[in-house]
Design a protein around this motif. Structure first.
Motif, PDB file in Angstrom:
ATOM      1  N   PRO A 187       0.939  -0.534  -0.355  1.00 29.91           N
ATOM      2  CA  PRO A 187       0.191   0.122   0.485  1.00 29.91           C
ATOM      3  C   PRO A 187       0.955   1.455  -0.033  1.00 29.91           C
ATOM      4  O   PRO A 187       1.021   2.007  -0.780  1.00 29.91           O
ATOM      5  CB  PRO A 187      -0.930  -0.460   1.410  1.00 29.91           C
ATOM      6  CG  PRO A 187      -0.934  -1.639   1.689  1.00 29.91           C
ATOM      7  CD  PRO A 187       0.018  -1.912   1.223  1.00 29.91           C
ATOM      8  N   ILE A 188       1.982   1.275   0.382  1.00 29.37           N
ATOM      9  CA  ILE A 188       2.796   2.642   1.334  1.00 29.37           C
ATOM     10  C   ILE A 188       3.897   2.328   1.083  1.00 29.37           C
ATOM     11  O   ILE A 188       4.994   1.360   1.612  1.00 29.37           O
ATOM     12  CB  ILE A 188       2.413   2.816   2.287  1.00 29.37           C
ATOM     13  CG1 ILE A 188       1.187   3.312   2.262  1.00 29.37           C
ATOM     14  CG2 ILE A 188       2.893   4.512   2.552  1.00 29.37           C
ATOM     15  CD1 ILE A 188       0.519   3.338   3.516  1.00 29.37           C
ATOM     16  N   GLU A 208       2.525   0.737 -10.280  1.00 28.75           N
ATOM     17  CA  GLU A 208       1.662   1.648 -10.316  1.00 28.75           C
ATOM     18  C   GLU A 208       0.089   0.886  -9.807  1.00 28.75           C
ATOM     19  O   GLU A 208      -0.195   1.059  -8.201  1.00 28.75           O
ATOM     20  CB  GLU A 208       0.588   2.832 -11.243  1.00 28.75           C
ATOM     21  CG  GLU A 208       2.196   3.788 -12.279  1.00 28.75           C
ATOM     22  CD  GLU A 208       3.410   2.635 -12.520  1.00 28.75           C
ATOM     23  OE1 GLU A 208       4.730   3.553 -12.542  1.00 28.75           O
ATOM     24  OE2 GLU A 208       4.175   1.422 -13.346  1.00 28.75           O
ATOM     25  N   GLU A 209       0.170  -0.156  -9.700  1.00 29.61           N
ATOM     26  CA  GLU A 209      -0.766  -0.984  -9.677  1.00 29.61           C
ATOM     27  C   GLU A 209      -0.580  -1.534  -8.098  1.00 29.61           C
ATOM     28  O   GLU A 209      -0.980  -1.974  -7.229  1.00 29.61           O
ATOM     29  CB  GLU A 209      -1.157  -2.258 -10.147  1.00 29.61           C
ATOM     30  CG  GLU A 209      -2.690  -2.552  -9.595  1.00 29.61           C
ATOM     31  CD  GLU A 209      -2.653  -4.313 -10.178  1.00 29.61           C
ATOM     32  OE1 GLU A 209      -3.528  -4.368 -11.208  1.00 29.61           O
ATOM     33  OE2 GLU A 209      -2.151  -5.285 -10.406  1.00 29.61           O
ATOM     34  N   ALA A 210       0.314  -1.757  -7.655  1.00 29.11           N
ATOM     35  CA  ALA A 210       0.960  -3.270  -6.918  1.00 29.11           C
ATOM     36  C   ALA A 210       1.076  -1.652  -5.813  1.00 29.11           C
ATOM     37  O   ALA A 210       1.487  -2.000  -4.651  1.00 29.11           O
ATOM     38  CB  ALA A 210       2.286  -3.177  -6.627  1.00 29.11           C
ATOM     39  N   VAL A 211       2.049  -0.239  -6.235  1.00 32.60           N
ATOM     40  CA  VAL A 211       2.872   0.991  -5.150  1.00 32.60           C
ATOM     41  C   VAL A 211       1.585   1.853  -5.250  1.00 32.60           C
ATOM     42  O   VAL A 211       2.305   3.371  -5.552  1.00 32.60           O
ATOM     43  CB  VAL A 211       3.749   0.804  -4.541  1.00 32.60           C
ATOM     44  CG1 VAL A 211       4.176   1.645  -4.096  1.00 32.60           C
ATOM     45  CG2 VAL A 211       4.502  -0.981  -5.250  1.00 32.60           C
ATOM     46  N   PRO A 212       0.680   1.762  -4.951  1.00 36.64           N
ATOM     47  CA  PRO A 212      -0.177   3.092  -5.084  1.00 36.64           C
ATOM     48  C   PRO A 212       0.464   4.880  -4.458  1.00 36.64           C
ATOM     49  O   PRO A 212       0.122   5.574  -4.633  1.00 36.64           O
ATOM     50  CB  PRO A 212      -1.782   3.080  -4.724  1.00 36.64           C
ATOM     51  CG  PRO A 212      -1.750   1.540  -3.488  1.00 36.64           C
ATOM     52  CD  PRO A 212      -0.664   1.166  -3.732  1.00 36.64           C
ATOM     53  N   VAL A 213       1.203   4.767  -3.066  1.00 41.04           N
ATOM     54  CA  VAL A 213       1.432   5.606  -1.905  1.00 41.04           C
ATOM     55  C   VAL A 213       3.051   5.867  -2.346  1.00 41.04           C
ATOM     56  O   VAL A 213       3.253   4.010  -1.980  1.00 41.04           O
ATOM     57  CB  VAL A 213       0.899   5.324  -0.762  1.00 41.04           C
ATOM     58  CG1 VAL A 213       0.993   6.579   0.102  1.00 41.04           C
ATOM     59  CG2 VAL A 213      -1.026   5.761  -0.687  1.00 41.04           C
ATOM     60  N   GLN A 262     -10.440   0.110   0.259  1.00 41.03           N
ATOM     61  CA  GLN A 262     -11.183   0.125  -1.116  1.00 41.03           C
ATOM     62  C   GLN A 262     -10.223  -1.136  -2.709  1.00 41.03           C
ATOM     63  O   GLN A 262     -10.469  -1.634  -3.889  1.00 41.03           O
ATOM     64  CB  GLN A 262     -12.286   0.510  -2.067  1.00 41.03           C
ATOM     65  CG  GLN A 262     -12.963   1.215  -0.831  1.00 41.03           C
ATOM     66  CD  GLN A 262     -14.184   0.297  -0.817  1.00 41.03           C
ATOM     67  OE1 GLN A 262     -14.197  -0.431  -1.415  1.00 41.03           O
ATOM     68  NE2 GLN A 262     -14.566   0.187   0.378  1.00 41.03           N
ATOM     69  N   HIS A 263      -9.180  -0.382  -3.332  1.00 35.73           N
ATOM     70  CA  HIS A 263      -8.002  -0.644  -3.820  1.00 35.73           C
ATOM     71  C   HIS A 263      -7.779  -2.272  -3.693  1.00 35.73           C
ATOM     72  O   HIS A 263      -7.210  -3.179  -4.899  1.00 35.73           O
ATOM     73  CB  HIS A 263      -6.593  -0.135  -3.612  1.00 35.73           C
ATOM     74  CG  HIS A 263      -5.521  -0.597  -4.670  1.00 35.73           C
ATOM     75  ND1 HIS A 263      -6.266  -0.059  -6.501  1.00 35.73           N
ATOM     76  CD2 HIS A 263      -4.498  -0.734  -4.547  1.00 35.73           C
ATOM     77  CE1 HIS A 263      -4.914  -0.295  -7.126  1.00 35.73           C
ATOM     78  NE2 HIS A 263      -3.579  -0.566  -6.342  1.00 35.73           N
ATOM     79  N   LEU A 322      -8.389  -8.168  -5.099  1.00 32.62           N
ATOM     80  CA  LEU A 322      -8.604  -9.247  -4.533  1.00 32.62           C
ATOM     81  C   LEU A 322     -10.072  -9.830  -5.819  1.00 32.62           C
ATOM     82  O   LEU A 322      -9.651 -11.283  -5.618  1.00 32.62           O
ATOM     83  CB  LEU A 322      -9.367  -9.907  -3.460  1.00 32.62           C
ATOM     84  CG  LEU A 322      -8.803  -9.398  -1.914  1.00 32.62           C
ATOM     85  CD1 LEU A 322      -9.214  -9.076  -0.405  1.00 32.62           C
ATOM     86  CD2 LEU A 322      -7.752 -10.919  -1.915  1.00 32.62           C
ATOM     87  N   LYS A 323     -10.752  -9.502  -6.653  1.00 33.59           N
ATOM     88  CA  LYS A 323     -11.703  -9.605  -7.648  1.00 33.59           C
ATOM     89  C   LYS A 323     -10.344 -10.339  -8.698  1.00 33.59           C
ATOM     90  O   LYS A 323     -10.684 -11.002 -10.017  1.00 33.59           O
ATOM     91  CB  LYS A 323     -12.662  -8.959  -7.887  1.00 33.59           C
ATOM     92  CG  LYS A 323     -12.907  -8.207  -7.266  1.00 33.59           C
ATOM     93  CD  LYS A 323     -14.319  -7.060  -7.283  1.00 33.59           C
ATOM     94  CE  LYS A 323     -15.161  -7.019  -6.331  1.00 33.59           C
ATOM     95  NZ  LYS A 323     -15.420  -5.734  -5.115  1.00 33.59           N
TER      96      LYS A 323
END
Ligand code: ATP
Ligand code: DNN
Ligand code: MG
Length: 217
Positions: free
Chosen positions: A38-39, A62-67, A93-94, A99-100
């Motif tokens: 996440p960060i 970018e998808e794996a590490v948003p912050v 939510q990300h 998970l989907k």
């Protein structure tokens, strides 16, 4: 179980090393595995943890590490130093969207389990609120008894589902390595999985399978 939170007794202990080897094993087993950090702090251009594990999962970093933050700090300290903000709800939510998308998700913290993400909110609280089972990575050598016991005890008080303890980086050069696993097991009731220092960063298949068995594969 569709996800695991990989935490540690400290920074630099092997969360990314373990996440990388877990991702490799699941991919080889035909599992569509994703990674989520996440960060990430200490980021100059590309997040190094994200790049490492995404090289296996095939994700965009970018998808794996948003912050991301620039300074080598806890997320909370980085917020204090660098300003800006992020939403824990948006990160949650990300994760739900990931998970989907993936059959199994490896979530990595930053530093140890008690590292603050925001004021009054640490990774133990995140793991609990996000309902993630946890793997604890610990060092192999002198000092790990205290760090591992304190981390284990804290997670117990927080009601965290601890799947296993991984003692990482056995070199054969530290006399305490001979007794640390036994003492950690006596203190926690968990038999640690012991991983050797491994040049190149890829564990031998039998140890990668032992890692995967901790998360039910
Ligand atoms: N068993 C091992 N054998 C060889 N090198 C290792 C091993 N475990 C970790 N390393 C190396 O030690 C360094 C720290 O490991 P790693 O980056 O996985 O720590 P981390 O817990 O993810 O740290 P952070 O809190 O910054 O995310 C890295 O260079 C990593 O490649
Ligand atoms: C910068 C480092 N690689 C990690 N991402 C963050 C470690 C935070 C540790 C905070 C602390 O325990 O004092
Ligand atoms: Mg890491």
């Amino acid at each position: 179980m569709r996800a695991v939170f990989v935490t540690a007794t400290d920074t630099g202990v092997g969360k990314t090393f373990v996440s990388y080897n877990l991702a490799l094993t699941l991919r080889e087993m035909g599992v569509k595995v994703g990674y989520f950090k996440p960060i990430e702090t200490d980021v100059r251009d590309v997040p190094s943890d994200g790049a490492m594990v995404c090289s296996v999962t095939g994700q965009e970093v970018e998808e794996a590490v948003p912050v991301r933050f620039r300074l080598p700090l806890s997320p909370y300290a980085a917020l204090l130093e660098e300003g800006g903000d992020f939403s824990l709800e948006e990160l949650y939510q990300h994760m739900q969207s990931l998970l989907k998308k993936y059959e199994f998700l490896i979530v990595e913290g930053a530093g140890g389990i008690a590292v603050p993400i925001k004021k009054g909110y640490d990774y133990a609280r995140l793991a609990k609120e996000w309902n993630l089972p946890v793997l604890l990575v610990a060092r192999a050598g002198l000092g790990t008894i205290n760090h591992t016991y304190l981390s284990w005890f804290y997670m117990k008080t927080q009601g965290i589902n601890l799947l296993g303890i991984i003692m990482n980086g056995f070199s054969g050069k530290d006399v305490s390595e001979r007794t640390n696993p036994q003492i950690v097991e006596e203190l926690t009731g968990i038999k640690p999985l012991c991983l050797p220092y491994t040049e190149g960063g890829e564990l031998p298949p039998h140890l990668r399978r032992s890692l995967a068995s901790l998360i039910g594969f």
